[in-house]
Motif scaffolding. Structure first.
Motif, mmCIF file in Angstrom:
data_model
loop_
_atom_site.group_PDB
_atom_site.id
_atom_site.type_symbol
_atom_site.label_atom_id
_atom_site.label_comp_id
_atom_site.label_asym_id
_atom_site.label_seq_id
_atom_site.Cartn_x
_atom_site.Cartn_y
_atom_site.Cartn_z
ATOM 1 N N GLY A 1 -4.427 14.974 -11.942
ATOM 2 C CA GLY A 1 -3.594 15.216 -10.763
ATOM 3 C C GLY A 1 -4.389 15.091 -9.475
ATOM 4 N N LEU A 2 -5.592 15.659 -9.453
ATOM 5 C CA LEU A 2 -6.437 15.575 -8.260
ATOM 6 C C LEU A 2 -6.806 14.123 -7.961
ATOM 7 N N LEU A 3 -7.151 13.368 -8.990
ATOM 8 C CA LEU A 3 -7.508 11.962 -8.806
ATOM 9 C C LEU A 3 -6.366 11.200 -8.126
ATOM 10 N N PHE A 4 -5.144 11.398 -8.601
ATOM 11 C CA PHE A 4 -4.012 10.695 -8.010
ATOM 12 C C PHE A 4 -3.631 11.267 -6.645
ATOM 13 N N ASP A 5 -3.824 12.559 -6.449
ATOM 14 C CA ASP A 5 -3.567 13.141 -5.128
ATOM 15 C C ASP A 5 -4.531 12.546 -4.106
ATOM 16 N N MET A 6 -5.792 12.466 -4.456
ATOM 17 C CA MET A 6 -6.777 11.898 -3.537
ATOM 18 C C MET A 6 -6.506 10.414 -3.284
ATOM 19 N N HIS B 1 -9.740 24.964 -7.307
ATOM 20 C CA HIS B 1 -8.994 25.376 -8.490
ATOM 21 C C HIS B 1 -9.482 24.628 -9.731
ATOM 22 N N ILE B 2 -9.658 23.332 -9.592
ATOM 23 C CA ILE B 2 -10.048 22.509 -10.737
ATOM 24 C C ILE B 2 -11.492 22.790 -11.151
ATOM 25 N N ILE B 3 -12.359 22.959 -10.187
ATOM 26 C CA ILE B 3 -13.746 23.305 -10.525
ATOM 27 C C ILE B 3 -13.782 24.665 -11.211
ATOM 28 N N MET C 1 0.836 -1.194 0.000
ATOM 29 C CA MET C 1 0.000 0.000 0.000
ATOM 30 C C MET C 1 0.875 1.250 0.000
ATOM 31 N N LEU C 2 2.007 1.197 0.692
ATOM 32 C CA LEU C 2 2.901 2.354 0.726
ATOM 33 C C LEU C 2 3.411 2.694 -0.670
ATOM 34 N N MET C 3 3.788 1.677 -1.438
ATOM 35 C CA MET C 3 4.289 1.919 -2.789
ATOM 36 C C MET C 3 3.202 2.552 -3.660
ATOM 37 N N PHE C 4 1.970 2.074 -3.530
ATOM 38 C CA PHE C 4 0.844 2.658 -4.262
ATOM 39 C C PHE C 4 0.674 4.129 -3.906
ATOM 40 N N ALA C 5 0.758 4.441 -2.618
ATOM 41 C CA ALA C 5 0.596 5.823 -2.152
ATOM 42 C C ALA C 5 1.709 6.718 -2.699
ATOM 43 N N ILE C 6 2.939 6.236 -2.645
ATOM 44 C CA ILE C 6 4.067 7.028 -3.131
ATOM 45 C C ILE C 6 3.951 7.275 -4.631
ATOM 46 N N ILE C 7 3.646 6.220 -5.380
ATOM 47 C CA ILE C 7 3.517 6.370 -6.836
ATOM 48 C C ILE C 7 2.361 7.303 -7.176
ATOM 49 N N SER C 8 1.263 7.180 -6.467
ATOM 50 C CA SER C 8 0.108 8.070 -6.698
ATOM 51 C C SER C 8 0.482 9.531 -6.466
ATOM 52 N N MET C 9 1.212 9.786 -5.383
ATOM 53 C CA MET C 9 1.609 11.168 -5.082
ATOM 54 C C MET C 9 2.604 11.698 -6.113
ATOM 55 N N LEU C 10 3.495 10.840 -6.582
ATOM 56 C CA LEU C 10 4.449 11.270 -7.612
ATOM 57 C C LEU C 10 3.747 11.555 -8.939
ATOM 58 N N ILE C 11 2.757 10.753 -9.277
ATOM 59 C CA ILE C 11 1.968 11.028 -10.478
ATOM 60 C C ILE C 11 1.203 12.334 -10.295
ATOM 61 N N ALA C 12 0.651 12.551 -9.109
ATOM 62 C CA ALA C 12 -0.100 13.780 -8.833
ATOM 63 C C ALA C 12 0.779 15.017 -8.992
ATOM 64 N N VAL C 13 1.963 15.011 -8.388
ATOM 65 C CA VAL C 13 2.833 16.193 -8.480
ATOM 66 C C VAL C 13 3.312 16.392 -9.910
ATOM 67 N N THR C 14 3.563 15.315 -10.622
ATOM 68 C CA THR C 14 3.983 15.425 -12.021
ATOM 69 C C THR C 14 2.864 16.013 -12.875
ATOM 70 N N ALA C 15 1.667 15.487 -12.707
ATOM 71 C CA ALA C 15 0.527 15.978 -13.487
ATOM 72 C C ALA C 15 0.224 17.435 -13.161
ATOM 73 N N TYR C 16 0.140 17.738 -11.886
ATOM 74 C CA TYR C 16 -0.216 19.101 -11.487
ATOM 75 C C TYR C 16 0.847 20.106 -11.931
ATOM 76 N N THR C 17 2.109 19.748 -11.792
ATOM 77 C CA THR C 17 3.195 20.633 -12.218
ATOM 78 C C THR C 17 3.166 20.814 -13.733
ATOM 79 N N THR C 18 2.964 19.729 -14.454
ATOM 80 C CA THR C 18 2.871 19.801 -15.914
ATOM 81 C C THR C 18 1.706 20.692 -16.333
ATOM 82 N N GLY C 19 0.564 20.504 -15.706
ATOM 83 C CA GLY C 19 -0.609 21.314 -16.039
ATOM 84 C C GLY C 19 -0.377 22.789 -15.782
ATOM 85 N N VAL C 20 0.169 23.114 -14.619
ATOM 86 C CA VAL C 20 0.380 24.521 -14.248
ATOM 87 C C VAL C 20 1.372 25.192 -15.188
#
Length: 119
Positions: A40-45, A77-79, A1-20
């Motif tokens: 990004g929000l989906l993976f952050d959540m 922000h997303i809404i 579960m920890l690996m899933f959480a870490i990967i999800s957060m890394l995808i979130a920061v990558t997506a959000y940074t790319t979008g911004v």
């Protein structure tokens, strides 16, 4: 579960940074930016939910409070991005990147504090 959480957060920061920063470079809000923000929000959540399960729930500390504020701000922000894009106002779309940058910057506080606290 920890690996899933870490990967999800890394995808979130990558997506959000790319979008911004791609929105900033384009000088207008595009549909692709809105999609990336939602992604990004989906993976952050997902990551936040997994991290919360690992740590036995929400903590009322700096990381927990800033994380909750960041998630709510990101959701707002997303809404707002979706509304601005759908209305199609060129001026609002051209200026939206200013708001995006500050939301992203505030979002980094719990992201970075979470890494520091849990190392």
């Amino acid at each position: 579960m920890l690996m899933f959480a870490i990967i999800s957060m890394l995808i979130a920061v990558t997506a959000y940074t790319t979008g911004v920063f791609s929105e900033r470079k384009a000088k207008t809000l595009k549909k692709s930016h809105v999609i990336i923000f939602w992604f990004g929000l989906l993976f952050d959540m997902s990551g936040t939910t997994a991290m919360s399960a690992i740590s036995d729930g929400f903590d009322f500390d700096l990381h927990g409070i800033t994380g909750l504020i960041a998630l709510l701000l990101m959701l707002f922000h997303i809404i707002w991005a979706t509304i601005v894009y759908r209305k199609g106002n060129a001026s609002a779309k051209a200026n939206f990147h200013k708001f995006s940058f500050w939301v992203w910057l505030l979002w980094l506080v719990p992201f970075i504090s979470g890494m520091i606290i849990n190392m």
